[in-house]
Design an enzyme around this catalytic site. Structure first.
Site, PDB file in Angstrom:
ATOM      1  N   HIS A 199      -1.537  -7.372  -4.409  1.00  0.00           N
ATOM      2  CA  HIS A 199      -1.719  -8.452  -5.382  1.00  0.00           C
ATOM      3  C   HIS A 199      -1.631  -9.846  -4.792  1.00  0.00           C
ATOM      4  O   HIS A 199      -1.825 -10.825  -5.501  1.00  0.00           O
ATOM      5  CB  HIS A 199      -0.658  -8.347  -6.489  1.00  0.00           C
ATOM      6  CG  HIS A 199       0.706  -8.812  -6.047  1.00  0.00           C
ATOM      7  ND1 HIS A 199       1.535  -8.050  -5.278  1.00  0.00           N
ATOM      8  CD2 HIS A 199       1.363  -9.985  -6.242  1.00  0.00           C
ATOM      9  CE1 HIS A 199       2.660  -8.718  -5.033  1.00  0.00           C
ATOM     10  NE2 HIS A 199       2.577  -9.906  -5.604  1.00  0.00           N
TER      11      HIS A 199
HETATM   12  C1  UD1 Z   1       3.188 -14.445  -8.857  1.00  0.00           C
HETATM   13  C2  UD1 Z   1       3.878 -15.110  -7.671  1.00  0.00           C
HETATM   14  C3  UD1 Z   1       3.969 -14.113  -6.522  1.00  0.00           C
HETATM   15  C4  UD1 Z   1       4.649 -12.835  -6.948  1.00  0.00           C
HETATM   16  C5  UD1 Z   1       3.958 -12.266  -8.186  1.00  0.00           C
HETATM   17  C6  UD1 Z   1       4.755 -11.105  -8.686  1.00  0.00           C
HETATM   18  C7  UD1 Z   1       3.497 -17.528  -7.357  1.00  0.00           C
HETATM   19  C8  UD1 Z   1       2.757 -18.544  -6.599  1.00  0.00           C
HETATM   20  N1  UD1 Z   1       3.094 -16.254  -7.190  1.00  0.00           N
HETATM   21  O1  UD1 Z   1       1.873 -14.121  -8.462  1.00  0.00           O
HETATM   22  O2  UD1 Z   1       4.745 -14.706  -5.478  1.00  0.00           O
HETATM   23  O3  UD1 Z   1       4.569 -11.912  -5.902  1.00  0.00           O
HETATM   24  O4  UD1 Z   1       3.910 -13.266  -9.222  1.00  0.00           O
HETATM   25  O5  UD1 Z   1       3.994 -10.201  -9.403  1.00  0.00           O
HETATM   26  O6  UD1 Z   1       4.410 -17.838  -8.079  1.00  0.00           O
HETATM   27  N2  UD1 Z   1      -1.903 -12.934 -15.329  1.00  0.00           N
HETATM   28  C9  UD1 Z   1      -1.994 -12.191 -16.469  1.00  0.00           C
HETATM   29  N3  UD1 Z   1      -0.850 -11.899 -17.151  1.00  0.00           N
HETATM   30  C10 UD1 Z   1       0.364 -12.314 -16.740  1.00  0.00           C
HETATM   31  C11 UD1 Z   1       0.453 -13.079 -15.575  1.00  0.00           C
HETATM   32  C12 UD1 Z   1      -0.683 -13.377 -14.872  1.00  0.00           C
HETATM   33  O7  UD1 Z   1      -3.069 -11.788 -16.893  1.00  0.00           O
HETATM   34  O8  UD1 Z   1       1.361 -11.991 -17.392  1.00  0.00           O
HETATM   35  C13 UD1 Z   1      -3.128 -13.206 -14.525  1.00  0.00           C
HETATM   36  C14 UD1 Z   1      -3.773 -14.527 -14.813  1.00  0.00           C
HETATM   37  O9  UD1 Z   1      -5.139 -14.344 -14.670  1.00  0.00           O
HETATM   38  C15 UD1 Z   1      -3.270 -15.401 -13.672  1.00  0.00           C
HETATM   39  C16 UD1 Z   1      -3.119 -14.419 -12.521  1.00  0.00           C
HETATM   40  O10 UD1 Z   1      -2.749 -13.196 -13.148  1.00  0.00           O
HETATM   41  O11 UD1 Z   1      -4.158 -16.440 -13.352  1.00  0.00           O
HETATM   42  C17 UD1 Z   1      -2.081 -14.819 -11.499  1.00  0.00           C
HETATM   43  O12 UD1 Z   1      -0.800 -15.050 -12.109  1.00  0.00           O
HETATM   44  P1  UD1 Z   1       0.275 -16.009 -11.400  1.00  0.00           P
HETATM   45  O13 UD1 Z   1       1.569 -15.950 -12.114  1.00  0.00           O
HETATM   46  O14 UD1 Z   1      -0.310 -17.372 -11.178  1.00  0.00           O
HETATM   47  O15 UD1 Z   1       0.440 -15.395  -9.974  1.00  0.00           O
HETATM   48  P2  UD1 Z   1       0.723 -13.894  -9.519  1.00  0.00           P
HETATM   49  O16 UD1 Z   1      -0.441 -13.425  -8.729  1.00  0.00           O
HETATM   50  O17 UD1 Z   1       1.165 -13.086 -10.670  1.00  0.00           O
HETATM   51  N1  UDP Z   2       6.780  -2.873  -9.839  1.00  0.00           N
HETATM   52  C1  UDP Z   2       6.777  -2.275 -11.094  1.00  0.00           C
HETATM   53  N2  UDP Z   2       5.586  -1.774 -11.567  1.00  0.00           N
HETATM   54  C2  UDP Z   2       4.438  -1.827 -10.849  1.00  0.00           C
HETATM   55  C3  UDP Z   2       4.471  -2.437  -9.568  1.00  0.00           C
HETATM   56  C4  UDP Z   2       5.656  -2.965  -9.089  1.00  0.00           C
HETATM   57  O1  UDP Z   2       7.807  -2.192 -11.770  1.00  0.00           O
HETATM   58  O2  UDP Z   2       3.407  -1.341 -11.319  1.00  0.00           O
HETATM   59  C5  UDP Z   2       8.059  -3.455  -9.337  1.00  0.00           C
HETATM   60  C6  UDP Z   2       8.511  -2.919  -7.998  1.00  0.00           C
HETATM   61  O3  UDP Z   2       9.352  -1.815  -8.178  1.00  0.00           O
HETATM   62  C7  UDP Z   2       9.250  -4.106  -7.401  1.00  0.00           C
HETATM   63  C8  UDP Z   2       8.597  -5.304  -8.032  1.00  0.00           C
HETATM   64  O4  UDP Z   2       7.828  -4.824  -9.124  1.00  0.00           O
HETATM   65  O5  UDP Z   2      10.626  -4.109  -7.759  1.00  0.00           O
HETATM   66  C9  UDP Z   2       7.698  -6.006  -7.047  1.00  0.00           C
HETATM   67  O6  UDP Z   2       6.993  -6.994  -7.692  1.00  0.00           O
HETATM   68  P1  UDP Z   2       5.617  -7.576  -7.150  1.00  0.00           P
HETATM   69  O7  UDP Z   2       5.006  -6.636  -6.185  1.00  0.00           O
HETATM   70  O8  UDP Z   2       4.831  -7.971  -8.341  1.00  0.00           O
HETATM   71  O9  UDP Z   2       6.066  -8.937  -6.455  1.00  0.00           O
HETATM   72  P2  UDP Z   2       6.666  -9.320  -5.024  1.00  0.00           P
HETATM   73  O10 UDP Z   2       7.863  -8.485  -4.758  1.00  0.00           O
HETATM   74  O11 UDP Z   2       5.572  -9.150  -4.024  1.00  0.00           O
HETATM   75  O12 UDP Z   2       6.991 -10.764  -5.195  1.00  0.00           O
END
Ligand code: UD1
Ligand code: UDP
Length: 353
Positions: A199
């Site tokens: 992701h």
């Molecule tokens: C964010 C964090 C990343 C973390 C991840 C955990 C930043 C810069 N990035 O990335 O470090 O690893 O969360 O999962 O803070 N969207 C939805 N529903 C939601 C949230 C997001 O549809 O509930 C979609 C939207 O299209 C949005 C995109 O996901 O534009 C990205 O969401 P965003 O929170 O900006 O960044 P993540 O990729 O989720």
């Molecule tokens: N996770 C979850 N469901 C999923 C994928 C990940 O509960 O489908 C949990 C996973 O166990 C871990 C956390 O989400 O604890 C990791 O989050 P993510 O990969 O979104 O973010 P990152 O750790 O890279 O910031």
């Protein structure tokens, strides 16, 4: 807090605060808002509702962080807490730390001192700035502590607590064995499939890279003849559609709740991921990990031998998967004893006096 990993990793701290005399409240920025990325974790981990939800949702980095800063400042002015805890490296983490320090309120950073030394990652900027705004830095390991000291942060501010992800895994693994039935649901056998997650912005927003990762996962499936199950993050799901990526031989499923994910992860033969938390969990669970990145801010996993960096080229992903499949799985867990949450709360209490 604001995103999936922050909810999971702060849950152990919240559980302790729920039974403590310290007064506290949860401020949710609303960075994650889809049910499968947010609410499901509150329900399943039985967390109290956030007192405030800023509902900032998605946007460019500046828009999203800016809206958070404005919202957080106004709540902190009203509530005037002694300490604000932030976790990890998201935009929520940065906004929380920055708004707090500018009001002269103490910041505690849970999971301090991680560095990938890759400034193209938004997370690297967030974690570095959050550390340098913080008064209490909760480093998961001695290595992360040393990183902070080398950056000039006074030793008196840094505490090695372990990572709260160990607490989360220990608290939920047994429950997941009883309550989740994902293996049946996805028709896979323990040790008979690979689990994939991807992701990161630099991986999935880059068409060529994301296609290479998917190709790598398809090749892993062909080479080893086992299913590859990929719970697709909301960002990645959108990119698969935008880039019209055709996926064959990889099972794309919706993001999972925590208990289901833990079950799928702990029974996987191998994990392929670009997630920070998943690299840690695989290491704790004794499941070999191939990281779909060129660097990691979790070097402890490389040192103990639970993880290797594959990058994003398909042949390299297959090669590293083979290497990890032949690995002895008896590495030590470098992330602590599952009492990080307790330590964080104890240190905060001492600080408040
Ligand atoms: C964010 C964090 C990343 C973390 C991840 C955990 C930043 C810069 N990035 O990335 O470090 O690893 O969360 O999962 O803070 N969207 C939805 N529903 C939601 C949230 C997001 O549809 O509930 C979609 C939207 O299209 C949005 C995109 O996901 O534009 C990205 O969401 P965003 O929170 O900006 O960044 P993540 O990729 O989720
Ligand atoms: N996770 C979850 N469901 C999923 C994928 C990940 O509960 O489908 C949990 C996973 O166990 C871990 C956390 O989400 O604890 C990791 O989050 P993510 O990969 O979104 O973010 P990152 O750790 O890279 O910031």
């Amino acid at each position: 807090m604001g995103t999936r990993p922050e909810i999971i990793k702060l849950a152990p701290v919240i559980r302790i605060l729920e039974h403590d005399t310290l007064d506290y409240f949860i401020l949710h920025t609303g960075q994650h808002y889809s049910y499968s990325m947010d609410r499901v974790f509150f329900e399943q981990l039985e967390l109290p509702d956030a007192k405030y939800n800023l509902d900032v949702r998605s946007g460019s980095h500046a828009e999203q962080t800016g809206r958070m800063l404005i919202g957080i400042e106004s709540i902190l002015k009203k509530e005037n807490p002694d300490v604000v805890l932030v976790q990890g490296d998201t935009n929520t983490t940065l906004a929380g730390a920055l708004a707090t320090v500018k009001l002269g309120i103490k910041v505690g950073h849970v999971e301090a001192g991680l560095r990938s030394y890759d400034r193209k990652m938004p997370e690297e900027i967030n974690r570095t700035l959050a550390d340098h705004c913080s008064d209490l830095l909760f480093a998961p390991t001695e290595k992360s502590r040393a990183t902070l000291i080398n950056e000039g942060i006074p030793e008196s501010r840094v505490f090695v607590t372990g990572n709260t992800i160990v607490d989360a895994v220990f608290q939920n693994l047994e429950i997941s064995k009883k309550r989740a039935n994902v293996l049946e649901l996805f028709d896979v056998e323990s040790g008979g499939y690979f689990l994939a997650t991807a992701h990161r912005q630099e991986n999935v927003d880059n068409e060529e890279r994301f296609k290479a990762i998917i190709k790598g996962l398809e090749k892993v499936h062909e080479e080893f003849g086992l299913p590859v199950v990929y719970p697709v993050h909301v960002r990645a799901r959108r990119r698969i559609k935008d880039f019209k990526i055709e996926v064959n031989g990889v099972r794309l499923i919706e993001p999972l709740d925590y208990l289901s994910f833990l079950q799928l992860e702990s029974n996987a033969r191998l994990v392929l991921t670009d997630s920070g938390g998943v690299q840690e969990e695989a290491c704790i669970l004794g499941v070999p990990c191939v990281t779909l990145r060129y660097n990691t801010e979790r070097p402890e996993t490389l040192e103990v031998g639970s993880n290797v960096l594959a990058g994003t080229e398909p042949d390299e992903i297959v090669k590293k998967a083979r290497e990890m499949l032949n690995k002895q799985k008896n590495w030590p867990n470098p992330f602590g004893d599952g009492k990080a949450g307790e330590r964080v709360v104890k240190i905060v209490r001492e600080e408040i006096g």
